[in-house]
Design an enzyme around this catalytic site. Structure first.
Site, PDB file in Angstrom:
ATOM      1  N   HIS A   1       0.515  -1.243   0.032  1.00 22.04           N
ATOM      2  CA  HIS A   1      -0.015   0.113   0.061  1.00 22.04           C
ATOM      3  C   HIS A   1       0.909   1.122  -0.058  1.00 22.04           C
ATOM      4  O   HIS A   1       0.679   2.363   0.597  1.00 22.04           O
ATOM      5  CB  HIS A   1      -0.891  -0.023   1.018  1.00 22.04           C
ATOM      6  CG  HIS A   1      -1.898  -0.967   1.068  1.00 22.04           C
ATOM      7  ND1 HIS A   1      -3.087  -0.802   0.083  1.00 22.04           N
ATOM      8  CD2 HIS A   1      -2.315  -1.867   1.684  1.00 22.04           C
ATOM      9  CE1 HIS A   1      -3.900  -1.788   0.148  1.00 22.04           C
ATOM     10  NE2 HIS A   1      -3.370  -2.575   1.115  1.00 22.04           N
TER      11      HIS A   1
ATOM     12  N   ASP B   1      -0.532  -5.138   5.668  1.00 22.07           N
ATOM     13  CA  ASP B   1      -1.645  -6.122   5.004  1.00 22.07           C
ATOM     14  C   ASP B   1      -1.358  -6.163   3.646  1.00 22.07           C
ATOM     15  O   ASP B   1      -0.780  -5.040   3.097  1.00 22.07           O
ATOM     16  CB  ASP B   1      -2.928  -5.661   5.491  1.00 22.07           C
ATOM     17  CG  ASP B   1      -3.176  -4.242   5.147  1.00 22.07           C
ATOM     18  OD1 ASP B   1      -2.252  -3.222   5.505  1.00 22.07           O
ATOM     19  OD2 ASP B   1      -4.390  -3.835   4.566  1.00 22.07           O
ATOM     20  N   GLU B   2      -2.071  -7.015   2.849  1.00 17.46           N
ATOM     21  CA  GLU B   2      -2.228  -6.916   1.370  1.00 17.46           C
ATOM     22  C   GLU B   2      -0.770  -6.433   0.867  1.00 17.46           C
ATOM     23  O   GLU B   2      -1.019  -5.565  -0.121  1.00 17.46           O
ATOM     24  CB  GLU B   2      -3.369  -6.152   1.132  1.00 17.46           C
ATOM     25  CG  GLU B   2      -4.549  -6.725   1.673  1.00 17.46           C
ATOM     26  CD  GLU B   2      -5.838  -5.548   1.294  1.00 17.46           C
ATOM     27  OE1 GLU B   2      -7.088  -6.513   1.160  1.00 17.46           O
ATOM     28  OE2 GLU B   2      -5.736  -4.656   1.270  1.00 17.46           O
ATOM     29  N   ALA B   3       0.398  -7.027   0.885  1.00 14.07           N
ATOM     30  CA  ALA B   3       1.537  -6.713   0.489  1.00 14.07           C
ATOM     31  C   ALA B   3       2.020  -7.654  -0.646  1.00 14.07           C
ATOM     32  O   ALA B   3       2.533  -8.826  -0.377  1.00 14.07           O
ATOM     33  CB  ALA B   3       2.726  -6.662   1.437  1.00 14.07           C
ATOM     34  N   PRO B   4       1.802  -7.595  -2.027  1.00 11.39           N
ATOM     35  CA  PRO B   4       1.916  -8.535  -3.099  1.00 11.39           C
ATOM     36  C   PRO B   4       3.586  -8.723  -3.095  1.00 11.39           C
ATOM     37  O   PRO B   4       4.249  -7.578  -3.052  1.00 11.39           O
ATOM     38  CB  PRO B   4       1.554  -7.925  -4.372  1.00 11.39           C
ATOM     39  CG  PRO B   4       0.440  -6.883  -3.858  1.00 11.39           C
ATOM     40  CD  PRO B   4       0.613  -6.533  -2.447  1.00 11.39           C
TER      41      PRO B   4
END
Length: 642
Positions: free
Chosen positions: A267, A358-361
């Site tokens: 993000h 969170d949500e760390a590709p």
């Protein structure tokens, strides 16, 4: 005395009730409901002759906040004194010096009011006193009552995301006022996001010069269009450090701690738009034939696999969803993040600093020579352990500065940083796992605590939201301590938090629409725990008064569905229908003939007998709207009468 006209644009308080009438503890409209309440038959008159007795500096500050509320609502201020003048008084007495305790007592007699407790407890006792005030013929009074109260949970929070949409300082202060009134004590401030960086960092001015602005924003749901449709309107903004400090102090005066969140390692698109050299792109480590590296030997690449020019700024995205950009696992990036966090810690005295996680590709890490070299050098299993390595290093830096790290439950993946606190958002699974590892936990599952979700099952009746369905009753039903945990493990559950993600919340009105009345249900979940909660009592006695109050001070809450009771009439065997609105003083208009309900429909006055069948000899559909005392009209609601 004559009460001045209420000022609707002022702070969020209005005091409603029926004066001098004895009420049971259940009927008092205090939210959250106190632990112990004894009501007696009497009242205390509140007027400008009443003196607030406050000896300590913090008590006088709390008294001043109380006075400001009172003045903005009723045009009066009570004198604040340090010793008894022999006049009726509200006496504030420090009975505990423990900084962590929030317990308080309120004793109201016909001669005066005594509020005792810690400094925090006294503040909460004053909020309870405000909610006890009622009016009668232009006079203010408070029922005689004895209250003993303390919260079940130490962490009672609301998260505000300003990364997707920016909110002004005044709007945030209004939200803080409302939070304080209902005894929340933590505001989690989500300050950085793919779509915007919102905090001034003096060492890196490009973070706000570039990262705080996007050229356009998508219209509608981000999965509805291919390609996206944009509004063409530039959006952005940021808080100077002086403004952030102002908000921190404003909240502290109301016993609320502001916890900042600086997202990492994912993000991070807005930050990398300003400083691409700190990113991990598809070919980190690539040495171009005719280009110049940006930082040391590291070359940042754009999405086409081309090297960025030194002076080229990437674009802050105007669409939602998980972005592929991620910070690089390199010394330059860690130095950058430590510089940022140093300035953040200077602004925010909170013991906790939230780092997201969170949500760390990790696709770019997989193809990054630098990232793969770190994995090999540190003996890590994969990119998940690399994220744990990344976050552990940040945690070590925070711990060295006497701060604690909070992250979303993805920080469990690859191994949890040694002293981290986990926010469990993907259900309760992450929180349960962390508590079993003896880590502290804040429960915020998306099933019960995501206030950006729809409030009606039929989404077509609601403004566009991100999805999901979270009605008021489901929020109220939540219990933050999972029964699968042992008593010792349950002690690691610090509390609960409601989250306001703002992809589809661009205005203050819509923010309030999503927040209320669900935040009132959350207030009781956070303060009362599991044992005392009673949804029917909440909606019958406490909620109607407080919602009418919110409307009078111009809070744009969602008008909730009424309570509809359908029973069989013993004489005719027909259905008897009773409709009870959840906003005190509201009117209801209904139909049972298949037509839409509006203000020309039948006005509900008392329970009625429904027709035997519907217009096509099938089940009846009751349609109705609620119109509040201030003229706000609800959505059309419906229920089937079989």
């Amino acid at each position: 005395m004559i009460i001045k006209k209420l000022k609707l644009a002022a702070l969020a308080f209005c005091l409603i009730g029926t004066a001098h009438a004895q009420q049971s503890a259940a009927q008092l409209s205090i939210i959250p409901k106190p632990s112990e309440t004894i009501v007696t038959n009497g009242h205390f008159d509140l007027n400008e002759e009443v003196v607030i007795l406050a000896e300590s500096g913090q008590s006088r500050k709390s008294a001043t906040v109380f006075n400001n509320f009172l003045h903005q609502l009723y045009g009066i201020r009570l004198p604040i004194a340090t010793f008894d003048h022999g006049t009726p008084s509200i006496k504030l007495s420090i009975s505990s010096n423990e900084e962590t305790t929030e317990a308080y007592q309120v004793e109201v007699t016909e001669e005066g009011i005594d509020i005792s407790g810690s400094e925090k407890g006294i503040f909460y006792g004053l909020q309870t006193t405000l909610q006890l005030i009622s009016t009668n013929n232009g006079n203010l009074s408070i029922p005689t009552v004895s209250i003993k109260d303390e919260p079940e949970f130490a962490y009672r929070g609301i998260m505000l995301d300003v990364g997707r949409h920016f909110f002004e300082v005044a709007e945030i202060k209004k939200m803080i006022d409302l939070m304080a009134y209902f005894k929340f004590n933590k505001m989690h401030w989500h300050l950085t996001e793919d779509q915007g960086w919102r905090l001034e960092i003096k060492k890196y001015p490009k973070l706000t010069e570039v990262g705080a602005w996007r050229d356009s924003t998508i219209i509608g749901q981000y999965w509805d269009f291919d390609p996206f449709v944009y509004d063409g309107v530039k959006h952005g903004g940021f808080y100077t450090q002086e403004e952030a400090r102002e908000i921190v102090q404003y909240a502290a005066d109301r016993m609320i701690t502001v916890i900042p969140e600086i997202e990492l390692p994912g993000h991070s698109s807005a930050a990398l738009a300003a400083h691409p050299e700190f990113g991990s792109f598809k070919m980190d480590g690539y040495e171009p034939k005719d280009g110049k590296p940006l930082t040391g030997s590291v070359m940042a690449m754009n999405e086409k696999g081309e090297p960025y020019d030194n002076d080229l700024n990437t674009t802050v995205p105007g669409f939602w969803g998980v972005q592929p950009n991620i910070y690089g696992v390199k010394e330059e990036t860690f130095q950058f993040l430590e510089d940022v966090l140093t300035e953040v810690m200077d602004i925010f005295p909170s013991e906790y600093i939230h780092i997201g996680g969170d949500e760390a590709p990790k696709d770019h890490w997989k193809t990054s020579a630098i990232s793969q070299d770190v994995i090999k050098k540190e003996g890590l299993e994969d990119e998940h352990e690399l994220q744990s390595h990344f976050i552990t290093r940040i945690e070590k830096f925070l711990n060295q500065n006497n701060r604690k790290l909070i992250g979303w439950d993805e920080i469990l993946e690859g191994g949890l940083a040694p002293n981290a606190t986990v926010m469990s958002w993907r259900g309760e699974k992450g929180g349960i796992a962390a508590a079993q590892m003896n880590h502290d936990v804040i429960m915020t599952p998306n099933s019960h605590m995501y206030f950006d979700h729809y409030q009606a099952e039929d989404q077509t009746t609601e403004p566009v939201a991100i999805g999901g369905f979270l009605p008021l009753e489901k929020v109220y039903s939540y219990s933050p301590r999972p029964e699968t945990l042992t008593t010792e493990q349950q002690n690691h559950i610090l509390g609960v938090q409601g989250n306001l993600w703002t992809e589809y919340i661009a205005t203050n009105n819509k923010l309030e629409y999503h927040l209320f009345p669900r935040a009132l249900a959350l207030a009781e979940v956070a303060w009362m725990g599991k044992t005392q909660k009673d949804y029917d009592e909440f909606t019958t006695y406490r909620l109607p008064h407080r919602l009418a109050e919110l409307e009078q001070i111009n809070v744009f809450y969602r008008v909730p569905e009424a309570t509809v009771s359908i029973t069989k009439d013993p004489n005719s065997e027909r259905h008897q229908v009773q409709i009870t609105p959840l906003v005190k003083g509201s009117k209801v208009y209904y139909t049972v003939d298949g037509h839409k309900a509006d203000q020309t429909a039948t006005a509900y006055t008392s329970p009625f007998l429904a027709p035997i069948t519907g217009p096509d000899h099938d089940n009846l559909t009751l349609r109705y709207i609620v119109v509040t005392p201030e003229g706000r009209q609800s959505n059309e609601f419906s229920t089937t009468i079989e």
